[in-house]
Design an enzyme around this catalytic site. Structure first.
Site, PDB file in Angstrom:
ATOM      1  N   GLU A 118      18.326  72.324  34.494  1.00  0.00           N
ATOM      2  CA  GLU A 118      17.166  71.746  35.175  1.00  0.00           C
ATOM      3  C   GLU A 118      16.643  72.764  36.192  1.00  0.00           C
ATOM      4  OE1 GLU A 118      15.926  67.424  36.970  1.00  0.00           O
ATOM      5  OE2 GLU A 118      17.731  68.340  37.752  1.00  0.00           O
ATOM      6  N   ALA A 255      25.049  68.415  42.557  1.00  0.00           N
ATOM      7  CA  ALA A 255      25.514  67.897  41.269  1.00  0.00           C
ATOM      8  C   ALA A 255      24.331  67.876  40.317  1.00  0.00           C
ATOM      9  CB  ALA A 255      26.108  66.494  41.438  1.00  0.00           C
ATOM     10  N   MET A 256      24.627  67.669  39.023  1.00  0.00           N
ATOM     11  CA  MET A 256      23.585  67.637  37.998  1.00  0.00           C
ATOM     12  C   MET A 256      23.927  66.583  36.962  1.00  0.00           C
ATOM     13  SD  MET A 256      20.777  68.654  36.673  1.00  0.00           S
ATOM     14  CE  MET A 256      20.092  68.071  35.119  1.00  0.00           C
ATOM     15  N   GLU A 257      22.915  65.763  36.635  1.00  0.00           N
ATOM     16  CA  GLU A 257      23.110  64.527  35.883  1.00  0.00           C
ATOM     17  C   GLU A 257      23.159  64.701  34.378  1.00  0.00           C
ATOM     18  OE1 GLU A 257      18.552  64.816  36.778  1.00  0.00           O
ATOM     19  OE2 GLU A 257      20.430  65.270  37.807  1.00  0.00           O
ATOM     20  N   ASN A 258      23.779  65.744  33.865  1.00  0.00           N
ATOM     21  CA  ASN A 258      23.898  65.888  32.417  1.00  0.00           C
ATOM     22  C   ASN A 258      24.644  64.685  31.846  1.00  0.00           C
ATOM     23  OD1 ASN A 258      23.123  68.772  32.833  1.00  0.00           O
ATOM     24  ND2 ASN A 258      25.184  68.873  33.694  1.00  0.00           N
ATOM     25  N   GLU A 291      24.163  60.462  40.708  1.00  0.00           N
ATOM     26  CA  GLU A 291      24.115  61.112  39.391  1.00  0.00           C
ATOM     27  C   GLU A 291      24.233  60.090  38.260  1.00  0.00           C
ATOM     28  OE1 GLU A 291      23.174  64.140  39.355  1.00  0.00           O
ATOM     29  OE2 GLU A 291      23.384  64.264  41.531  1.00  0.00           O
ATOM     30  N   HIS A 294      21.080  58.359  37.384  1.00  0.00           N
ATOM     31  CA  HIS A 294      20.228  59.172  36.506  1.00  0.00           C
ATOM     32  C   HIS A 294      20.458  58.877  35.025  1.00  0.00           C
ATOM     33  CE1 HIS A 294      17.963  61.856  39.027  1.00  0.00           C
ATOM     34  NE2 HIS A 294      19.022  62.331  39.657  1.00  0.00           N
ATOM     35  N   GLU A 313      14.322  61.325  40.812  1.00  0.00           N
ATOM     36  CA  GLU A 313      15.108  61.566  42.020  1.00  0.00           C
ATOM     37  C   GLU A 313      14.985  60.459  43.063  1.00  0.00           C
ATOM     38  OE1 GLU A 313      17.315  63.587  41.895  1.00  0.00           O
ATOM     39  OE2 GLU A 313      16.728  64.951  40.307  1.00  0.00           O
TER      40      GLU A 313
END
Length: 849
Positions: A118, A255-258, A291, A294, A313
């Site tokens: 992202e 953090a990242m919402e994969n 996260e 998401h 977001e």
């Protein structure tokens, strides 16, 4: 980057991706088969690709690259027919140093490869249609060192051992999703035992070896949050049978919402009672809930383009914090949500702010929108709208929206229409002004006392931090909540929609009022003198959320020259008996800013005494060590008051005790309790010498392998040494191997906010810009550009403004404008407030000690 967008007549349906990773050389080879649907016959196909060498042969006879649009145009041996078709590709690339795309991460003796895609960096790992509306299914296969773990969005389907110690790991196909959500990582990870939700979703946390046993709390937080979100949305977790939370040694964001493979900084997962503070446990839960939200907002239903990134977001912030508050009632977490309005207000009060929803012509512009307006103003506006509609109607609208647009893309208008439908009210009209207009209103309140109660006259105008800016003609539909006390001693509430420039509201039987009940409104407010006088005698009847809102509001008015620093300090003095954690924290933030930016020798003693009188009673009550019957608030207050007394009050006894305790900790005689370890390390550093600095560095390095929380607190405390030679030494080390890439910009930001360190911090930023900052990931570069926005000394501000403007590039255009505006406002405030402090402190009688 230019404003190029891909044509819509070639769309991906499926990707079969194969990567062969060489972590010794930091390179990879790869190939894919992309299933396409074409609206027309195509002799060539254009897709996104950056820093990849796409091979010719087979389906492809030639490749041409456009660096500005970040695309590759493939000339095909045989044109693809209209309808379904397949395209086969192969390419090579490097596992990047910067923390984007497919990138490298290390610990001593360990190598990792990880992805961060992202907003638009999948194109750095594989050629693709890298815009959110091009949803597709993905299968990922990775060849890697057999000693390393492989993790991706979906569970492993099969593995195959290969010659030379290699292994092929193939993962199941994903549901349809956007390319920026694809994720995989390889490394010497270890996992917690699994825990399963009531609906059968298996949750694990993966961390570097030696730390997974610290992640049981984080694992269980994921389980609890998924169960709550499934009930709230009325939709089961959408992305298969598992959620892996993965702590990567180097990670740009929090953090990242994969989906199925959420990536984190290690400090947001490795947290147990032996290592982590109460504040850390809150952060772990809050970020996990954000996260996981998401998975529904952003992953299941995705914005059509980046101008609606707030749909991802703002909702993840609002619903994630609602989840955190609901599942942890002992934290009284709504106070945290109210306090999160502050950075949003601060950015949104600048002329250089932007609306929540604003056109992003390209990805550079989209990357700049990951800020306090998108996350926190959006959260504040959603909370205000929920309060206006009621929780049930709001949740019904949410469920309509998610069900109607699942597995597809949606816009803000789609969501507002769902709320219209659920509530039977014109939410679209109310909400549109709040998300499409920059800024927010100041509601000015004046009171008239009548025989039947109070009449409050209201006026609204856009609030600017810069007092030199002229008012605009903007108005908002402001859903006011007014709480008021009655002659009978009760506290009542009334609601009023101020949808014009002025209005008035009757409060029957009222003796005082507060114009932002519960602190739920995203607006500033100002009282006339009589309103202040009426409220003053009953301020204790305000809730902590409201006292927090009042204090923050008064400080904002002072910085906008609509109140004096004396009025703020009078309020501070009046809150000396304050016991609420979040109100005390806001007091501490205000006093810390004055300490670093407005003190003169003539005001220092009286100022220190005010800070001491504000916080010492709490330390005397709480002591230095946790007690078994402590509440979570008391643990955090202990942390807060040690820091405030050591720094802003310059209390000699507190500094001496901190030095004693930190030496015992470093000697191994006693171990500091996690709740106080951070502030004690920070305060002990203030008068520390070179030998103590060396011990901090050694402890930071030792903890790198076993204790991310300890590593983090000692790294953070390095900025607190005040010996000029040590300050220079630390500043010179930030862009060396001593500090991880992910932490460099954070430390630069911290140095710019400290009076003793800001000049050295700025010199380091200038010296490192061309070699290091320009090569950072978008978040790191933006943080670096933001850092000088804290500067207030006039000469330093002039130099920093000229420097930032000379280094401005399209990807930080907004960030630079905001930093420049902050500097000019902050410098004027520091000069004015330093002049006001003498008189203000003289009016506040201090007890002697």
């Amino acid at each position: 980057m230019n404003d190029f967008r891909l044509a819509k007549d070639v769309r991906p349906a499926r990707y079969a991706l194969h990567f062969d990773l060489d972590l010794e050389r930091w390179t990879f080879t790869a190939e894919s088969t992309i299933g396409l649907t074409l609206a027309r016959r195509a002799p060539e196909v254009t897709l996104h690709s950056v820093d990849l060498d796409i091979k010719t042969g087979g389906d492809i006879t030639a490749v041409s690259y456009d660096l500005e649009s970040q695309t590759a145009t493939l000339t095909l041996a045989t044109p693809l027919p209209a309808g379904p078709a397949e395209l086969r590709l192969s390419w090579t690339g490097s596992i990047a140093e910067k923390l984007r795309g497919l990138y490298r991460s290390t610990r001593p003796g360990e190598r990792y490869a990880a992805t961060q895609f992202e907003a638009a960096d999948a194109r750095r790992a594989f050629p693709c249609f890298d815009e959110p509306e091009f949803k597709a299914r993905f299968t990922v296969e990775v060849v890697h060192d057999a000693k390393l773990a492989a993790i991706a969005n979906m569970p492993i389907e099969r593995t195959e051992d290969l010659p030379r110690g290699r292994r092929r790991t193939a993962f199941r196909e994903t549901p349809v999703m956007s390319s920026y959500l694809v994720a995989f990582t390889i490394g010497p990870y270890e996992a917690t035992p699994p825990a399963t939700t009531k609906t059968g979703v298996e949750c694990r946390v993966w961390l570097p070896k030696g730390t997974a046993d610290q992640a049981i709390y984080a694992r269980d937080a994921h389980v609890r949050a998924i169960e709550w979100l499934e009930e709230y949305t009325n939709i089961p977790y959408p992305f298969g049978p598992k959620v892996d939370a993965i702590g990567i040694p180097d990670f740009e964001a929090g953090a990242m919402e994969n989906p199925g493979a959420i990536t984190y900084r290690t400090t947001l997962l490795a947290a147990d009672e032996k290592t982590a503070s109460t504040a850390t446990f809150k952060a772990v839960f809050s970020v996990a809930a954000h996260e996981l939200t998401h998975m529904w907002w952003g992953d299941l239903v995705t914005m059509a383009w980046w101008n609606d990134i707030w749909l991802n977001e703002s909702f993840a912030s609002f619903v994630g914090e609602t989840c955190t508050a609901a599942l942890n009632p002992e934290w009284r977490f709504t106070r945290d949500v109210v306090s999160q309005n502050t950075p949003a207000f601060n950015l949104d009060s600048l002329l250089s702010t932007h609306p929540i929803s604003m056109e992003a012509k390209n990805v550079d512009e989209a990357n700049e929108r990951f800020d306090a307006v998108t996350y926190l103003k959006g959260q504040g506006v959603l909370r205000m709208i929920e309060n206006y509609l009621g929780e049930n109607d709001f949740r019904s609208g949410v469920r309509i929206y998610l069900d109607r647009h699942k597995w597809a893309n949606a816009t803000a208008g789609d969501f507002w229409r769902a709320l219209d439908e659920a509530s039977g009210r014109d939410v679209t009209g109310l909400a549109t002004a709040w998300i499409t207009e920059p800024g927010h209103p100041l509601v000015s309140c004046s009171v008239r006392e009548t025989t039947t109660g109070l009449t409050v006259d209201l006026k609204q105008a856009r609030f600017f931090s810069d007092p030199a800016l002229a008012p605009t003609a903007q108005t908002w539909p402001v859903p006011l909540v007014l709480r008021y006390g009655t002659r009978a001693g009760a506290v009542s509430e009334t609601r009023y929609l101020l949808d014009k420039a002025a209005g008035s509201v009757e409060l029957p039987g009222a003796t005082w009022y507060f114009p932002n009940g519960g602190g739920v409104g995203f607006y500033r407010y100002a009282f006339d003198d009589r309103s202040i006088a009426l409220l003053a005698t009953d301020i204790a009847k305000l809730t902590p959320d409201e006292r927090l809102s009042l204090l923050d509001d008064q400080w904002a008015l002072a910085r906008a020259n609509k109140a004096t620093v004396g009025q703020v300090l009078n309020l501070v003095a009046g809150l000396k008996g304050e016991d609420d954690l979040y109100v005390l924290r806001t007091l501490g933030d205000i006093l810390a800013w004055l300490n670093h930016n407005a003190l003169r020798p003539s005001t220092e003693r009286a100022f220190r005494e005010l800070v001491d009188a504000t916080f010492r009673p709490q330390l005397e009550k709480l002591g230095w060590e946790n007690r078994e019957d402590d509440t979570s608030d008391e643990r955090e207050k202990r942390q807060l008051v040690i820091g405030a007394l050591g720094h802003s009050a310059a209390a000699a006894d507190v500094r001496a005790e901190a030095r004693r305790q930190i030496r015992a900790h470093l000697d191994g005689t006693t171990r500091l309790q996690p709740d106080v370890a951070g502030p004690i390390a920070s305060v002990a550093a203030i008068e520390g010498d070179g030998a103590l600095y060396d011990r901090y560095v050694s402890r930071m390095k030792e903890a790198q392998q076993t204790d991310p929380q300890e590593e983090n607190r000692f790294r953070f405390a390095l900025a607190d040494f005040r010996d000029p030679a040590i300050v220079d030494r630390f500043a010179g080390s930030i862009f060396t191997d001593l500090i991880r890439d992910q932490d460099r910009a954070i430390l630069v930001v911290r140095m710019h906010g400290l009076a003793h360190a800001r000049e050295a911090g700025f010199r380091t930023l200038k010296a490192s810009w061309d070699e290091f900052v320009t090569k950072m990931d978008p978040g790191g570069k933006q943080r670096s550009a933001t850092a000088p926005g804290q500067l207030t000394p006039k000469k330093l501000v002039e130099e920093a403004v000229a420097f930032l403007q000379s280094k401005q590039t399209p990807d930080i255009k907004e960030t630079v404008a905001q930093a420049v505006e902050r500097m000019r406002i902050g410098s004027a405030n520091a000069e004015r407030m330093s002049g006001e402090l003498d008189d203000a402190l003289g009016r506040i009688a201090q007890p002697t000690r």
